[in-house]
Design an enzyme around this catalytic site. Structure first.
Site, PDB file in Angstrom:
ATOM      1  N   GLY A   1      47.931  18.233 -36.521  1.00 35.93           N
ATOM      2  CA  GLY A   1      48.661  20.267 -35.791  1.00 35.93           C
ATOM      3  C   GLY A   1      48.252  18.194 -34.393  1.00 35.93           C
ATOM      4  O   GLY A   1      48.508  17.271 -34.872  1.00 35.93           O
ATOM      5  N   CYS A   2      49.268  18.550 -33.364  1.00 32.48           N
ATOM      6  CA  CYS A   2      49.637  17.701 -32.303  1.00 32.48           C
ATOM      7  C   CYS A   2      48.230  17.290 -31.343  1.00 32.48           C
ATOM      8  O   CYS A   2      47.866  15.596 -31.903  1.00 32.48           O
ATOM      9  CB  CYS A   2      50.713  18.528 -31.530  1.00 32.48           C
ATOM     10  SG  CYS A   2      49.790  20.287 -30.982  1.00 32.48           S
TER      11      CYS A   2
END
Lengths: 347, 347, 347, 347
Positions: free
Chosen positions: C161-162
């Site tokens: 995920g970012c």
């Protein structure tokens, strides 16, 4: 029932008399315009809590649960309402206005439904036959500074579009005075904040499409062009709107050829004279620089400047599209309809 | 195997044979333009590390301490330099260019110092006598798509201004083809991101003055107007620049009257034909919508669209002011001057 | 069928051998992530035109009419595809990945479907039972700098995920080295640009809701928290995401208590040593100031800085959420899976 | 001479008595804070036109030519002034305040000059010896909701910093009630709009440096940290400010460990009880979502929400840094000093 034009029994600071509050209604409360109308009603010293109505699901009986959810529109909910503000999508206001007038309400329509006087032109422009053409004759086009004498008795006011407001305020007095050469088109290059496009989420108004970006739209023709032509009384217009990465405000840059002997300086003097003493229109002196959106955002003001290049006149005109271009002008019109001071709730 | 430090036998796509890396110099590295030129030089496959020079304190001997601090400008620092990019303020480039040409360098001047062919007009426009008028005759105005035949032999290229680039790319072929009625002015309503105003902190470019705001400036006349007139060969122009709350990009909206028989459609066909195969200019089809800044930011492209209203033609033209409007076009010019593929380092 | 891990017959500058291009596929091309993956594939010297697929209407046979419209996902459309990038919504990737692996493709999943190793935790976090739990054991969590040894043989990579990418890059080496006191929670106060929320128009991402605004969200718990805990190996985490009025970029400010004897200075030295020579991670010296979004936007880089206050360490970490936080790291992983140089197409 | 604390002979709507207007003065009118103070004075029903003074060139005799140019500061220009608002840079207010008090004026200092009670701490924090230490004992720290009893008699009010206001409003009642575990630091991760940094053009506040960007600053220690510690009565604080690409507003995200038995829910109940009936502080219910800058911009309000993760409490607090964080709170303090309704001119 109160007859149209009767001064209401209302008082606000600076006026005399009793202090009962006037009741108004808003139909359509979810868009930016409806929200702005509500905000200005709340700040108006002569108005009570507005009646909030929705034209959606007009047959549903149950009111919403939220404290300020609008009620479904029913004619009987208009009892005691002096003015109805219509903040509905185009096409919806036509039957609503008829009903409201029948109930004795006066109407300020913020949609485009009553702006064009010619029903044929309306049909061509908005793609649908006008369903209340019998009302068109009595409509007052509510560019307040130019509609003032007719407003006290007006039953149905068509509130001007945002772009037309920004263009007409400087242009109309110049055309009326015969200063504009009509052999060439007036060019109106207009730039608007995103709120002008409404708040319904769409690919064109998501942050990623607007932020740090800029573009023209409707370059082949926009619905506000016939409105500007009609009101300015000009034959030729090139009108191109653009979308700014700001929320509020319109800056219109208007290019026109003066008639022989006219000049930017003379036009400036004419406009300054014309708008002398106006609370909301200000024509800048040559040395005052240029109007900017920041000067007019969240105000009902219009700032105008004029310059000249190669014999053509350049006019810049800035307003807040949600205030002077919509809700503010609607209340300014209402103030004159109901006998309030023109700037009540707007300063 | 190549030993370290050896001049590399390098080739770039589309060129023949090995080519050792070319040395270029940049004078003026602190502004947005100088920084963008450096960024593009770094990405160019045929260029070595650039020589960085500053025209300030030209008499100081000590180079800066920072690893990429520019050296003071001294003629001997130009030895071996093929092309010098001048990213200096207006007025500074005139003596520098003379010196550089004498040292055998070729020059791409990104300032305005050599854009106007008439020294009198230059003096009136920029407020100072031209100090290298003997060079004006040989200047090539580097609107690349129109200067291409002269660039291989050019010694001194005046890189066009950002606004003129955005206006001239669509306008010039139409004027040349006799499609533009010159009895009425061409109107160029241009909107630029803030980077066009440079990075020197000033009340006009602090965040609080630009963010969420918009305004016109130089409405009575801007220095880029004579440049557009000169290159387009038009007599009358109304040019109004505006400041957008974005960093990069120019969108110009151009209004003109076609000659009898011409139309937006015909002009579009002419421009599509004219720019057929061009790597950086794209004329959109009618149905492709409007160019936006986002389409061209950080690219060397110019996107153009045309429409018509009331017999007048509306052209919209978008570029990145720092790339096609400055550094990118400078390298595009250099590519043609030095025999690189025109798009080397620019895609 | 090519066995997993086999080096493809492809060459790019700096590698040897023939120059056939590798074919990859992208499933889900309409979101920001899918678009960014496509942009990076186009810029990659070793990849051919990608096969574009859509998981919507997987039963429809007719391909779209637009030139680059994705085809419906059918297993046979994976023939010859080396790596599939899954840019689909959460939940969709599980069955797709199984099919793709069966067809001999390798998979980089940019959704959250394979990030959590524990299917129970996945179900609690994402609200649905995992439908391909048999694949979880072989998943490689693709935080590239920490997954490098496992990537050449990986069949199924869960792209991080970012937010986790921005937090884990500085945090993981410090936890692994035993420098973080785990008796108190690590606090991760993270701020993301709007692109992290996807491009589906919604009230939360229209311009008027984001521009000139800022707020926290998911303050009671966000789905990225279990992912950070799992990978960092920490028991306590307070993670609060915020929405910035920018399009790209994440800045995470991380607060932690060092173990006795540890300090910001020592941690900085540890991280600088750990990431020495890394192409994409840069740990700033004390005097270099703070990472900003502008430093990393449109790059695959992560910039990190450390400071100390009252015995606690403050880490700031900046990435571009669409590049190092999504598409860039996906291609970085693919580069190592396929034997390309790690930075191919990413500089 | 009027004695301190005497109720002025002034009336505003809702109060009784005569209606003469009170005269106040503003020293320092060019910064954002001074401009905001002027804007609020203009909107205050009990105040006359303010006397505008400048501390620059205090020896120059000639007043400026512009209609609202400030006069040079001379003690005799304070005659008849009830309250002086000092909007000067740090260090300047110390001698000015002494002079003003000697002339019988009361002072609200919006600079940092009187915020720290310990002159040694002031010297360490602001890098200069305090020049009016004899006044420190009587200073009232003007976090209005907590200073209310002392304001009617206050002669010298130190208006709180913007960050401290946003942090202290939720934090102070929790610490006072013994709900905050002080063995671990309170973490305050604060994000401010650009107006907090003043309007003097600088490389850090030009549009190109702020727009589409975000970063932390003063990560090793900021001058507002000792102020927060002093007023909250906490020993350990980690305070990191960040610069948002917005003009107005602060959102502070505060992380703290509750003492055994305390929880976010209990703390919320405590704060809702504490601030019950307050006109400007609103503690959101759990289901009301998160405060955003848009909710408080251009208002004197503070919106607060609480949540919990892994046993730690997360508080978000939003204010307008120029209003509740500066000018609005200054007038709120003045209202209580002079006996006006607390919200006069602030709604």
């Amino acid at each position: 029932m109160r007859s149209v034009g009767e001064t209401p029994a209302v008082s606000i600071p600076g006026s005399d008399g009793p202090t009962s509050l006037t009741t108004v209604a808003v139909v359509g409360t979810t868009g930016y315009t409806g929200q702005e109308v509500r905000r200005l009603i709340d700040a108006h010293p002569g108005l009570g809590a507005p009646r909030l109505l929705t034209a959606r699901h007009a047959t549903a009986d149950a009111p919403g649960d939220a404290p300020d959810a609008p009620e479904p529109f029913h004619p009987e909910r208009l009892d005691g309402v002096a003015v109805v503000f219509l903040c509905t999508p185009h096409g919806v206001a036509q039957p609503l206005a008829r009903t409201e007038l029948e109930r004795g309400c006066r109407v300020v329509d913020l949609s485009a439904d009553f702006r064009l006087r010619d029903p044929e032109l309306h049909a061509r422009t908005y793609g649908a036959k006008h369903t209340a053409p019998e009302l068109l004759d009595e409509v007052v086009y509510g560019l307040t500074e130019h509609a003032r004498p007719r407003l006290p008795d007006a039953r149905l006011v068509a509130n001007p579009g945002c772009y037309p407001t920004s263009v007409l305020l400087p242009l109309l007095p110049l055309v009326s005075a015969g200063l504009v050469d009509q052999d060439v088109p007036v060019v109106a290059d207009c730039k608007s904040g995103v709120s002008g496009a409404g708040n319904t989420p769409a690919p064109s108004n998501v942050f990623g499409a607007v932020h740090d970006n800029f573009r023209a739209y409707a370059v082949g023709g926009h619905r506000h062009a016939p409105e500007i032509k009609q009101e300015a009384g000009i034959r030729k217009l090139v009108f191109v709107p653009h979308l700014l990465p700001v929320f509020r405000g319109i800056l219109s840059t208007i290019y026109l050829r003066p008639v022989q002997g006219a000049s930017a300086e003379g036009m400036r003097a004419h406009l300054q004279d014309y708008y002398e003493g106006e609370p909301f229109v200000r024509v800048l002196d040559g040395e005052e620089g240029q109007p900017s959106l920041a000067d007019v955002q969240r105000t009902n003001r219009c700032h105008v400047a004029l310059a000249e290049q190669d014999g053509h006149v350049v006019i810049t005109s800035a307003i807040d599209n949600l205030v002077k271009g919509a809700a503010g002008q609607a209340l300014q019109n209402m103030n004159l309809m109901l006998g309030f001071p023109e700037d009540a709730g707007l300063t």
